[in-house]
Write an enzyme that holds these catalytic residues in place. Structure first.
Site, short mmCIF file in Angstrom:
data_model
loop_
_atom_site.label_atom_id
_atom_site.label_comp_id
_atom_site.label_asym_id
_atom_site.label_seq_id
_atom_site.Cartn_x
_atom_site.Cartn_y
_atom_site.Cartn_z
N TYR A 170 -9.20 -4.08 8.87
CA TYR A 170 -9.34 -5.02 7.75
C TYR A 170 -10.19 -4.36 6.66
O TYR A 170 -11.18 -3.69 6.97
CB TYR A 170 -10.04 -6.30 8.23
CG TYR A 170 -10.47 -7.21 7.10
CD1 TYR A 170 -9.62 -8.19 6.60
CD2 TYR A 170 -11.74 -7.07 6.50
CE1 TYR A 170 -10.00 -9.02 5.55
CE2 TYR A 170 -12.12 -7.89 5.45
CZ TYR A 170 -11.25 -8.85 4.98
OH TYR A 170 -11.64 -9.67 3.92
N GLU A 216 -7.72 -7.43 -1.01
CA GLU A 216 -7.89 -7.49 0.44
C GLU A 216 -6.67 -6.94 1.15
O GLU A 216 -5.53 -7.19 0.74
CB GLU A 216 -8.12 -8.95 0.86
CG GLU A 216 -8.39 -9.13 2.34
CD GLU A 216 -8.45 -10.61 2.74
OE1 GLU A 216 -9.56 -11.09 3.02
OE2 GLU A 216 -7.39 -11.27 2.77
#
Ligand code: GDP
Ligand code: MN
Length: 387
Positions: A101, A189
């Site tokens: 992530y 993101e």
């Protein structure tokens, strides 16, 4: 302004971040044609401005043409948490060895950009942050100096990236930071940032929000706004240059001045009501402007009653009342209005309204009284003191 996954990936690619090649389509036939062209296996992905598409069944792997057709047909038109799927992104499927992530956003309390990285990507990152915060590296960046390669390597290493992909992860973080900075994004993101069995690091998903106020600096991004998924009334308001925000209750809020509109929302909520939208009519009292504002408010079918809150300062209440009367002669609103007139020349303003005896328009003197009246009216109850 939120971007769809594929639009975010296009920005990523422009800044050297690795993504899988693919195409956006809007029909089953095109989906199949693109899948055939890309070569199987492919992933068929719903393009909607909401997360958790995978869990909702909006991300499917297809091994052949028949599966591509089946998934495309199932996903197009699907309702994912209130977002209807109109566009699909088809890309060549990746083999996944690990799901990481990465994100960059502005940490307002620290007044600095924040880079986050975790080797526990793919799943709900909020859960990782909550249950095992030590697995989410948080690194604040000096915005003037930018993110250095040393910092990026350090973030990847501290986060526990496999040693042989630390460089690849650092490259991805640097590119993501560049996307965030250069594109005036408020959020960039990647979840998941994958490591392939061939040890390549690639963005498999993209969540990018651009700062709408900086769009004038990015003419190439101006076409990206997802006007199809944008609320049509918000779009109209934007085109007409009116400050309008859609909410999900049933009371329309109209006021002159942003601060007053904000407090009106609070007072209505306190009186037990739920605002459906709010609109700042600005300082003027012009009948045409009032009519335009009322038109916009009533374009939302959910609105059962409207509170028009005016505090007269430079704008005089009698002028506003005249504007309202002229506007209502044309619009003839189908839902009840409560008009609170207070401030400069308010007595005269309320007198004018009373005299005009507009059907469905009620005058109130204070904000609290107005809020209580509009909440009652929205609930279908009768109130006294009609204008
Ligand atoms: P989200 O659910 O909206 O976050 O959509 P994602 O694009 O993140 O996809 C959800 C999940 O689908 C990912 O975490 C992956 O596990 C899986 N997925 C997506 N693309 C691929 C792919 O190319 N290959 C494989 N094997 N899985 C994929
Ligand atoms: Mn994702």
């Amino acid at each position: 302004m939120d971007l769809l996954e594929y639009q975010g990936k296009q920005l990523f690619a422009r800044h050297g971040l690795k993504v899988s090649s693919g195409k956006a389509v809007t029909s089953v036939e095109d989906a199949v044609a693109v899948a055939n062209e890309i070569g199987y296996p492919v992933v068929v992905k719903a393009q909607v401005l909401i997360g958790g598409r995978g869990k909702a069944g909006g991300v499917k792997l297809a091994a052949d043409e028949a599966q591509a057709r089946e998934h495309a047909a199932n996903i197009l038109g699907m309702d994912i948490k209130g977002h209807i799927v109109r566009t699909l992104w088809i890309e060549h499927a990746s083999d996944i060895a690990a799901e990481y992530y990465a994100s960059v956003l502005l940490d307002r309390s620290a007044k600095r950009p924040l880079v986050m990285f975790s080797v526990e990507g793919g799943v709900d990152i909020e859960e990782v942050a909550q249950r095992t915060p030590e697995k989410l590296v948080r690194h604040h960046v000096d915005a003037l100096a930018g993110l250095s390669r040393e910092e990026a390597v350090d973030i990847a290493t501290t986060g526990g990236a496999d040693a042989d992909v630390v460089d690849g992860v650092a490259d991805a973080l640097l590119a993501l930071y560049e996307v965030w900075m250069a594109e005036d994004a408020t959020l960039a993101e990647i979840n998941p940032l994958i490591v392939t069995p061939a040890r390549e690091v690639r963005a498999l998903d993209a969540k990018v929000s651009l700062d709408g106020n900086a769009l004038f600096r990015h003419p190439e991004s101006q076409g990206l706004s997802d006007s199809e998924n944008e609320d049509p009334i918000e779009r109209r308001a934007k085109e007409e240059g009116v400050q309008y925000v859609k909410l999900d209750g049933d009371i329309g809020i109209l006021g002159n001045g942003a601060g007053l509109v904000m407090s009106t929302l609070d007072v209505v909520a306190q009186a037990g009501g739920r605002p459906a939208n709010f609109l700042d009519a600005g300082g003027g009292s012009d009948a045409e402007k009032i009519k335009q504002a009322v038109d916009l408010l009533l374009a939302n079918d959910a609105v059962k009653a409207v509170l028009f809150n005016i505090f007269g300062g430079i704008t005089r209440c009698d002028e506003v009342a005249r504007g309202l009367i002229a506007a209502f002669e044309e619009i003839k609103p189908s839902v009840p209005f409560v008009v609170r007139l207070d401030g400069t020349n308010d007595v005269e303003g309320r007198r004018l309204l009373q005299e005009a005896s507009l059907p469905n328009v009620h005058a109130a003197k204070t904000m609290n009284e107005a809020a209580e009246m509009v909440v009652a009216l929205a609930a279908g109850q009768a109130v006294g003191a009609s204008a």
